[in-house]
Design an enzyme around this catalytic site. Sequence first.
Site, PDB file in Angstrom:
ATOM      1  N   GLY A  22       0.808  -1.217   0.000  1.00 11.11           N
ATOM      2  CA  GLY A  22       0.000   0.000   0.000  1.00 11.11           C
ATOM      3  C   GLY A  22       0.844   1.271   0.000  1.00 11.11           C
ATOM      4  N   LEU A  44       1.179   3.757   2.260  1.00  9.38           N
ATOM      5  CA  LEU A  44       1.927   4.049   3.484  1.00  9.38           C
ATOM      6  C   LEU A  44       2.846   2.889   3.866  1.00  9.38           C
ATOM      7  CD1 LEU A  44       1.444   6.646   5.274  1.00  9.38           C
ATOM      8  CD2 LEU A  44       0.519   5.061   6.934  1.00  9.38           C
ATOM      9  N   ASP A  77      -3.516 -12.751   4.667  1.00 10.44           N
ATOM     10  CA  ASP A  77      -4.794 -12.067   4.455  1.00 10.44           C
ATOM     11  C   ASP A  77      -5.352 -11.580   5.787  1.00 10.44           C
ATOM     12  OD1 ASP A  77      -7.318 -11.238   3.807  1.00 10.44           O
ATOM     13  OD2 ASP A  77      -7.799 -12.991   2.589  1.00 10.44           O
ATOM     14  N   ALA A 123      -5.302  -2.300   5.419  1.00 10.46           N
ATOM     15  CA  ALA A 123      -6.726  -2.041   5.686  1.00 10.46           C
ATOM     16  C   ALA A 123      -7.506  -2.091   4.387  1.00 10.46           C
ATOM     17  CB  ALA A 123      -6.901  -0.662   6.329  1.00 10.46           C
ATOM     18  N   THR A 147      -9.407   0.029   2.272  1.00 11.73           N
ATOM     19  CA  THR A 147      -9.429   1.498   2.220  1.00 11.73           C
ATOM     20  C   THR A 147     -10.388   2.068   1.166  1.00 11.73           C
ATOM     21  OG1 THR A 147      -7.545   1.465   0.707  1.00 11.73           O
ATOM     22  CG2 THR A 147      -7.044   1.725   3.045  1.00 11.73           C
ATOM     23  N   THR A 190      -7.580   6.762  10.645  1.00 12.77           N
ATOM     24  CA  THR A 190      -8.053   7.747   9.679  1.00 12.77           C
ATOM     25  C   THR A 190      -8.777   8.942  10.304  1.00 12.77           C
ATOM     26  OG1 THR A 190      -9.638   8.014   7.861  1.00 12.77           O
ATOM     27  CG2 THR A 190     -10.128   6.277   9.414  1.00 12.77           C
ATOM     28  N   ASP A 191      -8.772  10.060   9.574  1.00 13.16           N
ATOM     29  CA  ASP A 191      -9.578  11.237   9.936  1.00 13.16           C
ATOM     30  C   ASP A 191     -11.075  10.934   9.840  1.00 13.16           C
ATOM     31  OD1 ASP A 191      -9.185  10.895   7.164  1.00 13.16           O
ATOM     32  OD2 ASP A 191      -9.671  12.987   6.734  1.00 13.16           O
ATOM     33  N   TYR A 218     -16.777   2.154   6.334  1.00 16.19           N
ATOM     34  CA  TYR A 218     -15.308   2.274   6.442  1.00 16.19           C
ATOM     35  C   TYR A 218     -14.949   2.966   7.754  1.00 16.19           C
ATOM     36  CZ  TYR A 218     -10.630   4.242   5.720  1.00 16.19           C
ATOM     37  OH  TYR A 218      -9.312   4.620   5.882  1.00 16.19           O
ATOM     38  N   LYS A 235     -12.999   1.297  10.917  1.00 14.89           N
ATOM     39  CA  LYS A 235     -11.684   1.790  11.328  1.00 14.89           C
ATOM     40  C   LYS A 235     -11.704   2.229  12.797  1.00 14.89           C
ATOM     41  CE  LYS A 235      -8.397   2.415   9.368  1.00 14.89           C
ATOM     42  NZ  LYS A 235      -7.196   1.523   9.257  1.00 14.89           N
TER      43      LYS A 235
HETATM   44  N1  LIG Z   1      -5.427   6.282   1.560  1.00 15.54           N
HETATM   45  C1  LIG Z   1      -5.937   7.267   2.298  1.00 15.54           C
HETATM   46  O1  LIG Z   1      -6.260   8.344   1.782  1.00 15.54           O
HETATM   47  C2  LIG Z   1      -6.109   7.084   3.782  1.00 15.54           C
HETATM   48  C3  LIG Z   1      -6.713   8.123   4.512  1.00 15.54           C
HETATM   49  C4  LIG Z   1      -6.854   7.983   5.889  1.00 15.54           C
HETATM   50  C5  LIG Z   1      -6.368   6.852   6.521  1.00 15.54           C
HETATM   51  N2  LIG Z   1      -5.798   5.848   5.789  1.00 15.54           N
HETATM   52  C6  LIG Z   1      -5.339   4.667   6.504  1.00 15.54           C
HETATM   53  O2  LIG Z   1      -3.936   4.544   6.275  1.00 15.54           O
HETATM   54  C7  LIG Z   1      -3.575   3.160   6.330  1.00 15.54           C
HETATM   55  C8  LIG Z   1      -2.750   2.848   5.112  1.00 15.54           C
HETATM   56  O3  LIG Z   1      -3.564   2.942   3.962  1.00 15.54           O
HETATM   57  P1  LIG Z   1      -2.943   3.363   2.557  1.00 15.54           P
HETATM   58  O4  LIG Z   1      -3.188   4.801   2.381  1.00 15.54           O
HETATM   59  O5  LIG Z   1      -1.564   2.864   2.463  1.00 15.54           O
HETATM   60  O6  LIG Z   1      -3.942   2.603   1.590  1.00 15.54           O
HETATM   61  P2  LIG Z   1      -3.681   1.452   0.539  1.00 15.54           P
HETATM   62  O7  LIG Z   1      -2.677   1.911  -0.442  1.00 15.54           O
HETATM   63  O8  LIG Z   1      -5.019   1.038   0.060  1.00 15.54           O
HETATM   64  O9  LIG Z   1      -3.029   0.298   1.414  1.00 15.54           O
HETATM   65  C9  LIG Z   1      -3.759  -0.638   2.141  1.00 15.54           C
HETATM   66  C10 LIG Z   1      -3.099  -1.975   1.953  1.00 15.54           C
HETATM   67  O10 LIG Z   1      -3.841  -2.951   2.700  1.00 15.54           O
HETATM   68  C11 LIG Z   1      -3.916  -4.101   1.917  1.00 15.54           C
HETATM   69  N3  LIG Z   1      -5.073  -4.941   2.236  1.00 15.54           N
HETATM   70  C12 LIG Z   1      -6.374  -4.687   2.036  1.00 15.54           C
HETATM   71  N4  LIG Z   1      -7.117  -5.736   2.399  1.00 15.54           N
HETATM   72  C13 LIG Z   1      -6.255  -6.685   2.833  1.00 15.54           C
HETATM   73  C14 LIG Z   1      -6.406  -7.990   3.322  1.00 15.54           C
HETATM   74  N5  LIG Z   1      -7.621  -8.549   3.476  1.00 15.54           N
HETATM   75  N6  LIG Z   1      -5.318  -8.688   3.679  1.00 15.54           N
HETATM   76  C15 LIG Z   1      -4.083  -8.151   3.539  1.00 15.54           C
HETATM   77  N7  LIG Z   1      -3.864  -6.915   3.079  1.00 15.54           N
HETATM   78  C16 LIG Z   1      -4.951  -6.187   2.723  1.00 15.54           C
HETATM   79  C17 LIG Z   1      -4.042  -3.620   0.492  1.00 15.54           C
HETATM   80  O11 LIG Z   1      -3.664  -4.661  -0.367  1.00 15.54           O
HETATM   81  P3  LIG Z   1      -3.763  -4.525  -1.951  1.00 15.54           P
HETATM   82  O12 LIG Z   1      -2.635  -3.593  -2.314  1.00 15.54           O
HETATM   83  O13 LIG Z   1      -3.571  -5.909  -2.439  1.00 15.54           O
HETATM   84  O14 LIG Z   1      -5.109  -3.950  -2.240  1.00 15.54           O
HETATM   85  C18 LIG Z   1      -3.112  -2.421   0.483  1.00 15.54           C
HETATM   86  O15 LIG Z   1      -1.813  -2.778   0.068  1.00 15.54           O
HETATM   87  C19 LIG Z   1      -4.875   2.389   6.483  1.00 15.54           C
HETATM   88  O16 LIG Z   1      -5.074   2.097   7.834  1.00 15.54           O
HETATM   89  C20 LIG Z   1      -5.927   3.375   6.017  1.00 15.54           C
HETATM   90  O17 LIG Z   1      -7.186   3.103   6.611  1.00 15.54           O
HETATM   91  C21 LIG Z   1      -5.636   5.953   4.428  1.00 15.54           C
END
Ligand SMILES: NC(=O)c1ccc[n+]([C@@H]2O[C@H](COP(=O)([O-])OP(=O)(O)OC[C@H]3O[C@@H](n4cnc5c(N)ncnc54)[C@H](OP(=O)(O)O)[C@@H]3O)[C@@H](O)[C@H]2O)c1
Length: 299
Positions: free
Chosen positions: A10, A12, A47, A71, A73, A112-113, A135, A139
């Site tokens: 992902g 982050l 997973d 997560a 997301t 998350t916010d 979502y 979270k």
């Molecule tokens: N993105 C945003 O704007 C945002 C905003 C606020 C908070 N957050 C929080 O920040 C954190 C990091 O998110 P991110 O921004 O890095 O988003 P992201 O790029 O969507 O990364 C989430 C990762 O979790 C993996 N994932 C999802 N379901 C899964 C499962 N069942 N088993 C194993 N892995 C799984 C995804 O895998 P795949 O790559 O295979 O899909 C992805 O690599 C999360 O806690 C998210 O809630 C994100």
Amino acid sequence: MKVAITGANGLLGGEAVAQAAGAHQVLALGRGSCRLPAGRFTWAAADLADGRSVEAALLAFGPEAVLHAGAATDVDGCERDPAAAWRTNVGGTEQVARACAALGARLVAVSTDYVFDGTAGPYGEDDLPNPRGVYARSKRCGEEAALLLAPDVAVARVAVVYSGRPGAKSTFATQVVEKLTRGEPVKAFSDQLVTTTLASSGAARCLELLLETRYRGLLHVCDATVIDRVAFARRVAERFGLTGQIIPVLTAEVKLLAPRPLRGGLKVERAASLLRNRPLPLDEALDRFHAEWMSRSAP
Ligand SMILES: NC(=O)c1ccc[n+]([C@@H]2O[C@H](COP(=O)([O-])OP(=O)(O)OC[C@H]3O[C@@H](n4cnc5c(N)ncnc54)[C@H](OP(=O)(O)O)[C@@H]3O)[C@@H](O)[C@H]2O)c1
């Protein structure tokens, strides 16, 4: 130190793996196969939605510290499948927290916010969450799972994550660059007030919080500037020297499944006083984003 990072494919998690690899013995955990550039880390497929696989992988590796960035997301996708959102965001966090408790490992769980309803932002760590939508609710429950089950834990909230890293997934910020470069207009919400997080900047704070502090509880670790999405799109365009049409739209005009916080954003004073890696003002974050983006086309 032995460090495990979930969500490693992902935005982050991928940044955190890149920053920690080399300095630490890193286990990168993700769904399916590794999509990161090769580096000094070990990959394990696990997973979060399966009741055991992440916990088992963590117990087998035996980390001293875990960054839980994995997560579900896709905010509207969660609305379509609440059971999967719950399994991943609550059950997955429970697995990670249980493993940390069993191992005596420190945990930073990313959140998350969206735990706030967006009626009175920007919000501080002491403000009461009121999540709306699947979502957001999953979270928030994940936060509680981490805080209740892991004895040495911090919850790190980020918001509107984006990255220019080669291979990183598409986000609003990257779409602004790509669409304006192609001469296409960009639609942006004029009534959503947010803070944003350059993934490399947020990942550095998450790792510092995990590895260099003993802080427990909630911490807002996004970047520093509170801004609406139209202004954010304009600042991205300016930094890239792009002109073109940015069309303001209201959230209610677009049929979205899940509710979006409108007056959101996170206050970062606590992180700014606690951490060496300070939350970046938008100008600095966009300079780094631009440099990451340019490295995509570098030979
Ligand atoms: N993105 C945003 O704007 C945002 C905003 C606020 C908070 N957050 C929080 O920040 C954190 C990091 O998110 P991110 O921004 O890095 O988003 P992201 O790029 O969507 O990364 C989430 C990762 O979790 C993996 N994932 C999802 N379901 C899964 C499962 N069942 N088993 C194993 N892995 C799984 C995804 O895998 P795949 O790559 O295979 O899909 C992805 O690599 C999360 O806690 C998210 O809630 C994100």
